[in-house]
Motif scaffolding. Structure first.
Motif, PDB file in Angstrom:
ATOM      1  N   ARG A  92       0.839  -1.205   0.000  1.00 30.47           N
ATOM      2  CA  ARG A  92       0.000   0.000   0.000  1.00 30.47           C
ATOM      3  C   ARG A  92       0.876   1.258   0.000  1.00 30.47           C
ATOM      4  NH1 ARG A  92      -5.440   1.006   0.993  1.00 30.47           N
ATOM      5  NH2 ARG A  92      -5.602  -0.943  -0.142  1.00 30.47           N
TER       6      ARG A  92
ATOM      7  N   LEU B 154       2.645   1.793  -3.309  1.00 25.52           N
ATOM      8  CA  LEU B 154       1.686   2.309  -4.295  1.00 25.52           C
ATOM      9  C   LEU B 154       1.401   3.794  -4.052  1.00 25.52           C
ATOM     10  CD1 LEU B 154      -0.779  -0.703  -4.648  1.00 25.52           C
ATOM     11  CD2 LEU B 154       0.604   0.316  -6.479  1.00 25.52           C
TER      12      LEU B 154
ATOM     13  N   LEU C  41       4.144   5.604  -5.591  1.00 25.67           N
ATOM     14  CA  LEU C  41       4.022   5.650  -7.052  1.00 25.67           C
ATOM     15  C   LEU C  41       2.839   6.497  -7.515  1.00 25.67           C
ATOM     16  CD1 LEU C  41       4.977   1.952  -7.739  1.00 25.67           C
ATOM     17  CD2 LEU C  41       6.209   3.972  -8.586  1.00 25.67           C
ATOM     18  N   GLU C  42       1.856   6.584  -6.695  1.00 28.17           N
ATOM     19  CA  GLU C  42       0.710   7.435  -7.013  1.00 28.17           C
ATOM     20  C   GLU C  42       1.189   8.883  -7.190  1.00 28.17           C
ATOM     21  OE1 GLU C  42      -1.942   7.893  -3.739  1.00 28.17           O
ATOM     22  OE2 GLU C  42      -3.697   8.162  -5.012  1.00 28.17           O
TER      23      GLU C  42
ATOM     24  N   PRO D 116       4.975   8.407 -10.321  1.00 28.58           N
ATOM     25  CA  PRO D 116       4.808   7.166 -11.072  1.00 28.58           C
ATOM     26  C   PRO D 116       6.092   6.646 -11.730  1.00 28.58           C
ATOM     27  CG  PRO D 116       3.594   8.969 -12.088  1.00 28.58           C
ATOM     28  CD  PRO D 116       4.114   9.484 -10.806  1.00 28.58           C
TER      29      PRO D 116
ATOM     30  N   GLN E 205       9.197   1.471  -8.165  1.00 30.58           N
ATOM     31  CA  GLN E 205       8.739   0.488  -9.155  1.00 30.58           C
ATOM     32  C   GLN E 205       9.386  -0.872  -8.878  1.00 30.58           C
ATOM     33  OE1 GLN E 205       9.896   2.369 -12.835  1.00 30.58           O
ATOM     34  NE2 GLN E 205       7.932   3.447 -13.068  1.00 30.58           N
TER      35      GLN E 205
ATOM     36  N   LEU F 262       7.803  -2.480  -5.924  1.00 35.38           N
ATOM     37  CA  LEU F 262       6.467  -2.986  -6.235  1.00 35.38           C
ATOM     38  C   LEU F 262       6.568  -4.316  -6.974  1.00 35.38           C
ATOM     39  CD1 LEU F 262       3.377  -2.562  -6.285  1.00 35.38           C
ATOM     40  CD2 LEU F 262       3.670  -1.446  -8.509  1.00 35.38           C
ATOM     41  N   VAL F 263       7.466  -4.354  -7.946  1.00 37.88           N
ATOM     42  CA  VAL F 263       7.657  -5.600  -8.703  1.00 37.88           C
ATOM     43  C   VAL F 263       8.073  -6.722  -7.757  1.00 37.88           C
ATOM     44  CG1 VAL F 263       9.082  -6.716 -10.466  1.00 37.88           C
ATOM     45  CG2 VAL F 263       8.186  -4.419 -10.869  1.00 37.88           C
TER      46      VAL F 263
ATOM     47  N   ASP G  30       6.000  -9.849  -9.559  1.00 39.75           N
ATOM     48  CA  ASP G  30       5.788  -9.684 -10.998  1.00 39.75           C
ATOM     49  C   ASP G  30       7.125  -9.341 -11.657  1.00 39.75           C
ATOM     50  OD1 ASP G  30       3.232  -8.115 -12.934  1.00 39.75           O
ATOM     51  OD2 ASP G  30       5.232  -8.701 -13.571  1.00 39.75           O
TER      52      ASP G  30
ATOM     53  N   LEU H  43      -3.037   7.295 -15.272  1.00 38.32           N
ATOM     54  CA  LEU H  43      -2.869   7.481 -13.830  1.00 38.32           C
ATOM     55  C   LEU H  43      -3.536   8.786 -13.389  1.00 38.32           C
ATOM     56  CD1 LEU H  43      -1.568   6.810 -11.060  1.00 38.32           C
ATOM     57  CD2 LEU H  43       0.398   8.144 -11.798  1.00 38.32           C
TER      58      LEU H  43
ATOM     59  N   ARG I 244      -6.375   8.982 -10.632  1.00 39.68           N
ATOM     60  CA  ARG I 244      -6.239   9.797  -9.411  1.00 39.68           C
ATOM     61  C   ARG I 244      -7.400  10.775  -9.262  1.00 39.68           C
ATOM     62  NH1 ARG I 244       0.105  11.245  -9.355  1.00 39.68           N
ATOM     63  NH2 ARG I 244      -0.580  12.470 -11.132  1.00 39.68           N
TER      64      ARG I 244
ATOM     65  N   GLU J 229     -11.682   1.961  -2.154  1.00 39.32           N
ATOM     66  CA  GLU J 229     -10.252   2.112  -1.887  1.00 39.32           C
ATOM     67  C   GLU J 229      -9.434   0.922  -2.395  1.00 39.32           C
ATOM     68  OE1 GLU J 229      -9.345   3.069   2.178  1.00 39.32           O
ATOM     69  OE2 GLU J 229      -7.192   2.991   1.797  1.00 39.32           O
ATOM     70  N   ASP J 230      -9.918  -0.294  -2.103  1.00 40.63           N
ATOM     71  CA  ASP J 230      -9.156  -1.476  -2.532  1.00 40.63           C
ATOM     72  C   ASP J 230      -9.104  -1.570  -4.055  1.00 40.63           C
ATOM     73  OD1 ASP J 230      -8.460  -2.226  -0.023  1.00 40.63           O
ATOM     74  OD2 ASP J 230     -10.165  -3.590   0.266  1.00 40.63           O
TER      75      ASP J 230
ATOM     76  N   TYR K 106      -9.321   0.893  -6.087  1.00 38.23           N
ATOM     77  CA  TYR K 106      -8.428   1.959  -6.543  1.00 38.23           C
ATOM     78  C   TYR K 106      -6.977   1.474  -6.532  1.00 38.23           C
ATOM     79  CZ  TYR K 106      -5.708   6.285  -6.517  1.00 38.23           C
ATOM     80  OH  TYR K 106      -4.783   7.258  -6.801  1.00 38.23           O
ATOM     81  N   PHE K 107      -6.573   0.898  -5.400  1.00 38.73           N
ATOM     82  CA  PHE K 107      -5.170   0.489  -5.299  1.00 38.73           C
ATOM     83  C   PHE K 107      -4.864  -0.736  -6.176  1.00 38.73           C
ATOM     84  CE2 PHE K 107      -5.083   3.371  -1.654  1.00 38.73           C
ATOM     85  CZ  PHE K 107      -3.891   4.028  -1.910  1.00 38.73           C
TER      86      PHE K 107
ATOM     87  N   LEU L 148      -4.431   0.793  -9.505  1.00 33.91           N
ATOM     88  CA  LEU L 148      -3.167   1.527  -9.486  1.00 33.91           C
ATOM     89  C   LEU L 148      -1.991   0.551  -9.616  1.00 33.91           C
ATOM     90  CD1 LEU L 148      -1.828   4.331  -9.008  1.00 33.91           C
ATOM     91  CD2 LEU L 148      -1.767   3.775  -6.590  1.00 33.91           C
ATOM     92  N   GLN L 149      -2.122  -0.564  -8.925  1.00 31.79           N
ATOM     93  CA  GLN L 149      -1.038  -1.562  -8.979  1.00 31.79           C
ATOM     94  C   GLN L 149      -0.835  -2.087 -10.400  1.00 31.79           C
ATOM     95  OE1 GLN L 149      -0.911  -4.540  -5.842  1.00 31.79           O
ATOM     96  NE2 GLN L 149      -0.445  -6.110  -7.364  1.00 31.79           N
TER      97      GLN L 149
ATOM     98  N   MET M 204       0.761   0.599 -12.439  1.00 33.45           N
ATOM     99  CA  MET M 204       2.149   0.850 -12.055  1.00 33.45           C
ATOM    100  C   MET M 204       3.073  -0.286 -12.499  1.00 33.45           C
ATOM    101  SD  MET M 204       2.455   3.798 -10.819  1.00 33.45           S
ATOM    102  CE  MET M 204       1.206   4.290 -11.955  1.00 33.45           C
ATOM    103  N   LEU M 205       2.547  -1.497 -12.501  1.00 32.66           N
ATOM    104  CA  LEU M 205       3.369  -2.621 -12.968  1.00 32.66           C
ATOM    105  C   LEU M 205       3.629  -2.478 -14.461  1.00 32.66           C
ATOM    106  CD1 LEU M 205       1.857  -5.564 -10.869  1.00 32.66           C
ATOM    107  CD2 LEU M 205       4.196  -4.668 -10.735  1.00 32.66           C
TER     108      LEU M 205
ATOM    109  N   LEU N 137       3.667   0.357 -16.072  1.00 31.54           N
ATOM    110  CA  LEU N 137       4.570   1.485 -16.214  1.00 31.54           C
ATOM    111  C   LEU N 137       6.014   1.065 -15.873  1.00 31.54           C
ATOM    112  CD1 LEU N 137       4.491   4.475 -16.948  1.00 31.54           C
ATOM    113  CD2 LEU N 137       4.164   4.995 -14.545  1.00 31.54           C
ATOM    114  N   ALA N 138       6.144   0.242 -14.838  1.00 35.96           N
ATOM    115  CA  ALA N 138       7.476  -0.238 -14.441  1.00 35.96           C
ATOM    116  C   ALA N 138       8.101  -1.031 -15.582  1.00 35.96           C
ATOM    117  CB  ALA N 138       7.366  -1.095 -13.186  1.00 35.96           C
TER     118      ALA N 138
END
Lengths: 768, 304
Positions: free
Chosen positions: A741, A744, A747-748, A751, A757, A760-761, A766, B266, B270, B278-279, B281-282, B285-286, B289-290, B292-293
């Motif tokens: 959490r 994230l 990253l919010e 980003p 990142q 998170l991975v 992942d 994103l 946002r 909330e859950d 949302y995250f 987001l996850q 973000m993955l 994006l990573a």
């Protein structure tokens, strides 16, 4: 204010009760009319009607006198009917017409006393006494005005008056009040008996005397005082018989009992505005916000001039800006095999709740755990901890008026104090203040609010010194001076040093003396004796009895022991006090002129006498400056460390010390120093960022989380970095959910934050 | 359709917009009259740093113009703005005014050699420029007076962002704001979203905080309070650093586009945060973000 038949008795009683106490710590001023030997017969006749409780008839009696040709009679009648503004104007005209009339000035002064303005009243009494130095009514008025100020002047004046006029009822009443405040009940009774005899012979109403007699009974735990009954028989709506008594509950921290008595006051006299006001203020102390508001609003409608009412109503409005944060304290009593819990509510201003709550919570939970065990007492109600960023709000919360110098106050299960942002950084050690107040909760509640003031303050000071977040005794120079001048009070009279100080710093001296007594008891007899004394106080024993029962000695012997204890601990500095102070003074003169060798020499000499001193003008900061100036960085750090170890807490110097220690590679010691700043001046972004990273690096993940959460509350420039660090700390604690959490959340905000990142991975497994 | 898919659909327009965005990015930096050697030196140094920083994202170096000394005289300024006004290929236009400003209660003046230029005259020059977006940074004393003069509403010339070093014309002492603004352009500290790109919002936020912190530390009443007016300062890029800068020519445009698309998704997510569980949302987001990573890793790989 115009008088009409519907509001008549309300305003009348406002005027007649105008002598109500202004502040909790101030004794009641006197009801003026009865003690004015020159009162006009027409007014006296109306007073008597009122004294018998015939309110409507009294209005009918006073009303025509408003139009009297005599300006003074018109002023008095107008005042009696509640229009104090108009009465003030009439007195002004009357004094203009008769500038040489001292009685008029004295009466005008009484009007100011009645409207809670003793500082305006005093000059009028003084003017009256210039015109007639023997005018008793002005002298007693002046004494009443002076009673609202600290110092011994009022007591001195009353002593003088009582020699010249031993049978003066008003003087006897004021003296009795002073005795009641320090629980000298027998002396108070003697004075009141004399007042009764005198009042009878002069046909003066005995109601005020009955009220004080009832107060003495209440202090003796007499449930149904005969004096209350007698008063109500004469005047069924005489709320003062309860209101006066409530004052003595309040100065003994018995807020719950005070509220019950005040409820009776407004029950028999629903227009007793001062009682409504005090009821509101004290309901607020018991955390009954709605009840407080109700009675304060009633009080305001009846008496908009009462500053305590107005200030507290304003405070209630600001409480909307506060957040209640709930937590639970865990404790275990000695001998118990299981833990118990008690709810804790932290009431913090919304702007600082987030950064401050981790520290308030940590210290509060630690205190509950510590004190439950040390004093064998389980809190029976939720504990409420309020911190005010605005000192004046705290002051109003405490004594209903801004501008007082207090730091914290405990009303039982509710305590209030300045928040660290309420004062300049380093001006006070907020952690110690909170610890001090939390100790009060235990001493007050364990003794059912029965302990003497000196004992609860003494225990709190002793706990500050021994178990609090800032160890070591912190005794100011002026207290050392008072000790060297033999100004300490006998323990049985020590409460008067708090309630009725007779010299400027006597309250501080009394705090320190009380702390030393408790420390000595713990050291000589054992800590458990302090707990046993609380049990004795709960049994309604006074200091003399409790000391004899628990310690097996008299208070005189305890005083002798204290003298020896002080000699043992402070003998050198006390005997060489003048020399020590001279050394400090010369050292500071040498600092001004950069004579660093002299500074070092003088500081070292001073430290040989009293090395523990880290208060204002301490030698250590001067030594630090001297060594820095000479480029001797290692010695400079060394003296700062000594200063820190003795309890120095000036935040900028602590930051400097931490910085130097880090330069020396002593990270752990630097962290220890930085950690200590949290309890002085936590409103600092760099502090939490540095500490958080330090804790994270050394694997103290919980402490790191506390720091980073606090840091977020200060709205740092780069929050994503803080969230990432939180994520690491949670990851280290194997709390994957919170770690994810937080990463994230990082990253919010950012980003493209590669490190986040990557984490998170890693956390999601992942690797695609 | 899940939240992520909805975001992807909502963002189709963003991709199109970005894919065609190869227009010019023009910057004018003007260093005004210093009045003393110390200030002249400082202003010139600030202006040079800004010009160098903005040049990093310009299509051609000549799209960044630095005027200082006599080159900042009024007639030259007017001629320069008139010349730029003829261009129709400008996507983003930035103007930085560094120096002293004054305000006599009625008119703001930017102090330059020869006659000063007034706020109204500056507004007129800026209004001539045809660009999709404009950034005006008035980093001078009394520059807050421009808040009432330079319009940030809907412009015929495009969207405008205005940054001033003071909140009104009455804050007249020499300002610290440009010093910290320049500091923001020089490193990664101001880059709070860590995209290796520093935006107008980020320089404002950084410099504003630094000024506040300076006066707080010095225990002085702050004589300057910066202001930002206008929309989309977050997306107005001023300079770049790191991989994005060093390898921008080697990174396939497709990756850059995908990265932008995800960033836009994103932003949309946002903006909907309050409306989503909330859950959920995250979780969304996850996923985002993955992705994006992953793109970020490909970008990094391509630039090695």
């Amino acid at each position: 204010m115009l008088l009409d038949s519907t509001t008549g008795n309300i305003v009348l009683k406002l005027a007649r009760l105008a002598a109500a106490s202004v502040l909790l710590c101030i004794p009641l001023n006197t009801l003026a009319e009865e003690y004015d030997p020159n009162r006009d017969d027409q007014l006296l006749a109306c007073d008597r009607v009122y004294d018998r409780g015939n309110i409507d008839q009294a209005i009918g009696c006073y009303t025509p006198l408003k139009s009297s040709d005599s300006l003074s009679i018109a002023a008095e009648a107008t005042w009696a009917l509640g229009d104090t503004n108009k009465a003030n104007e009439l007195f002004r005209l009357a004094v203009q017409a008769q500038p040489r009339n001292p009685h008029l000035r004295a009466r005008w002064g009484r009007l100011f006393l009645s409207t809670h303005q003793p500082s305006q009243a005093a000059p009028l009494f003084q003017e009256a006494l210039q015109l007639d130095p023997n005018l008793l009514h002005a002298k007693t008025g002046l004494a009443a005005a002076l009673l609202s100020q600290p110092g011994a002047e009022a007591r001195k004046l009353l002593a003088e008056i009582s020699i010249e006029h031993p049978d003066d009822v008003e003087t006897l009443l004021m003296l009795a009040r002073l005795e009641l405040e320090t629980r000298n009940l027998d002396q108070a009774d003697q004075l009141l008996d004399r007042a009764l005899t005198s009042a009878e012979s002069q046909s003066i109403s005995p109601l005020d005397i009955y009220a004080l007699k009832a107060s003495a009974d209440m202090l003796r735990d007499v449930e149904d005082s005969e004096w209350t009954k007698k008063a109500l028989q004469i005047s069924p709506a005489y709320g003062d018989v309860f209101f006066v008594a409530s004052h003595y509950h309040l100065i003994n921290y018995r807020y719950r009992e005070a509220v019950e008595v005040l409820r009776k006051a407004v029950e028999v006299q629903e227009t007793h505005w001062s009682a409504h006001s005090q009821l509101g203020i004290n309901l607020l102390r018991l955390n009954d916000i709605a009840g407080a508001k109700k009675h304060l609003e009633i009080a305001y409608r009846g008496d908009p001039y009462d500053t305590a009412t107005v200030n507290t109503l304003k405070l209630l409005d600001t409480l909307d800006e506060f957040k209640d944060l709930d937590t639970t304290a865990v404790f275990r009593l000695p001998g118990d095999s299981d833990d118990s819990t008690v709810p804790v509510v932290m009431r913090l201003h919304r702007d600082e709740a987030k950064y401050l709550s981790p520290y308030v919570e940590e210290l509060t939970l630690k205190a509950v755990k510590t004190f439950s065990e040390r004093y064998d007492f389980a809190l029976a109600e939720p504990l409420i901890v309020e911190l005010f960023p605005n000192h004046d709000d705290f002051a109003v919360r405490t004594v209903s008026t801004p501008g007082v110098g207090l730091l914290g106050v405990t009303f039982g299960y509710l305590l209030a104090m300045d928040s660290p942002s309420g004062r300049a950084p380093g001006e006070f050690h907020w952690g110690s203040t909170l610890w001090h107040e939390l100790a009060h909760v235990f001493t007050i509640e364990k003794s059912d609010h029965r302990m003497p003031r000196w004992f609860t303050e003494g225990v709190s000071v002793y706990e500050e010194w021994t178990t609090g977040p800032l160890r070591g005794r912190h005794i100011p120079v002026d207290v050392l001076q008072a000790i060297s001048e033999n100004k300490l009070l006998p323990v049985k009279d020590l409460d008067s040093g708090f309630v009725r100080p007779t010299y400027p710093n006597q309250v501080t001296v009394s705090y320190m003396q009380a702390g030393l007594i408790c420390e000595m008891i713990s050291e000589f007899w054992g800590h458990n004796k302090l707990t046993e004394m609380l049990v004795e106080f709960d049994k309604r024993k006074d200091t003399t009895e409790a000391v004899r029962t628990v310690l097996g000695i008299s208070t005189t012997e305890l005083d002798r022991n204290l003298k020896q204890y002080i000699e043992l601990n402070f003998g050198k500095v006390i005997s060489e006090f003048d020399n020590w102070r001279e050394l400090l003074s010369s050292m500071h003169t040498a600092v001004q002129s950069d004579q660093w060798a002299t500074v070092v020499a003088l500081a070292n000499q001073a430290n040989e006498i009293y090395p523990e001193y880290v208060g204002n003008g301490t030698t250590y900061l001067a030594l630090h400056e001297a060594y820095e100036s000479n480029g001797n960085v290692d010695r400079a750090v060394e003296v700062l460390e000594t200063w820190f170890d003795y309890g120095g807490y000036q935040p900028d110097m602590l930051h400097q010390l931490a910085h130097r220690l880090r330069d020396q590679g002593r990270t752990d010691r630097a962290t220890e120093v930085l950690e200590s700043i949290n309890w002085v001046s936590p409103n600092n972004i760099d502090l939490h960022e540095r500490l958080g990273k330090d804790y994270l690096n050394r694997g103290d993940n919980q402490a790191a989380i506390r720091e980073f959460q606090s840091l977020l509350g200060l709205n740092p420039h780069d929050k994503s970095d803080v969230y990432l660090n939180l994520a690491y700390a949670y990851k280290n604690l194997n709390d994957k959910k919170r770690a994810k959490r937080n990463v994230l959340q990082a990253l919010e905000l950012a980003p493209f934050f590669r490190e986040a990142q990557d984490l998170l991975v890693e956390l999601t497994g992942d690797s695609s | 359709m899940n939240t992520l898919q909805r975001l992807a659909t909502a963002c189709m327009l963003c991709i199109t917009t970005h894919a065609t965005a190869q227009a010019a990015n023009v910057t004018v930096v003007i260093s005004g009259l210093g009045g003393s050697e110390e200030y002249s030196e400082k202003f010139n140094q600030y202006a040079t740093t800004i010009a160098d920083a903005t040049r990093k994202i310009a299509l051609t170096p000549t799209d960044v113009m630095l005027l200082r000394g006599d080159a900042s005289k009024k007639e030259i300024l007017i001629a320069l703005f008139d010349a730029i006004a003829t261009r129709t290929d400008i996507d983003k236009f930035s103007a930085f005014f560094i120096g002293h400003g004054s305000f006599d209660g009625r008119a703001y003046k930017f102090n330059i050699p020869g006659p000063d230029i007034t706020g109204e005259e500056l507004a007129e020059l800026l209004n001539k420029i045809q660009s999709k977006q404009q950034l005006v940074v008035a980093s001078t004393s009394a520059s807050g007076a421009l808040l009432d003069i330079i319009d940030t509403g809907n412009q015929s010339t495009g969207q405008r962002i205005l940054i001033t070093a003071t909140k009104n014309g009455r804050e007249k002492t020499a300002v610290l704001f440009p010093e910290f603004m320049v500091e923001a352009l020089e490193g990664a500290t101001a880059d709070t979203d860590k995209n290796e790109s520093i935006s107008a919002a980020e320089i404002f936020e950084y410099a504003n905080r630094a000024v506040e912190s300076h006066y707080e530390t010095e225990k002085l009443l702050a004589p300057e309070h910066a202001r930002l007016k206008g929309e989309a300062a977050e997306g107005f890029e001023i300079t770049r650093y790191g991989n994005l800068l060093s390898s921008q020519d080697q990174i396939p445009q497709e990756l850059i586009s995908t990265r932008e698309t995800l960033a836009n998704q994103l932003s949309i997510l946002r903006s909907r945060k309050e409306d989503i569980d909330e859950d959920e949302y995250f979780d969304t987001l996850q996923d985002l973000m993955l992705k994006l990573a992953d793109i970020q890793r490909q970008i990094d790989d391509s630039s090695k």
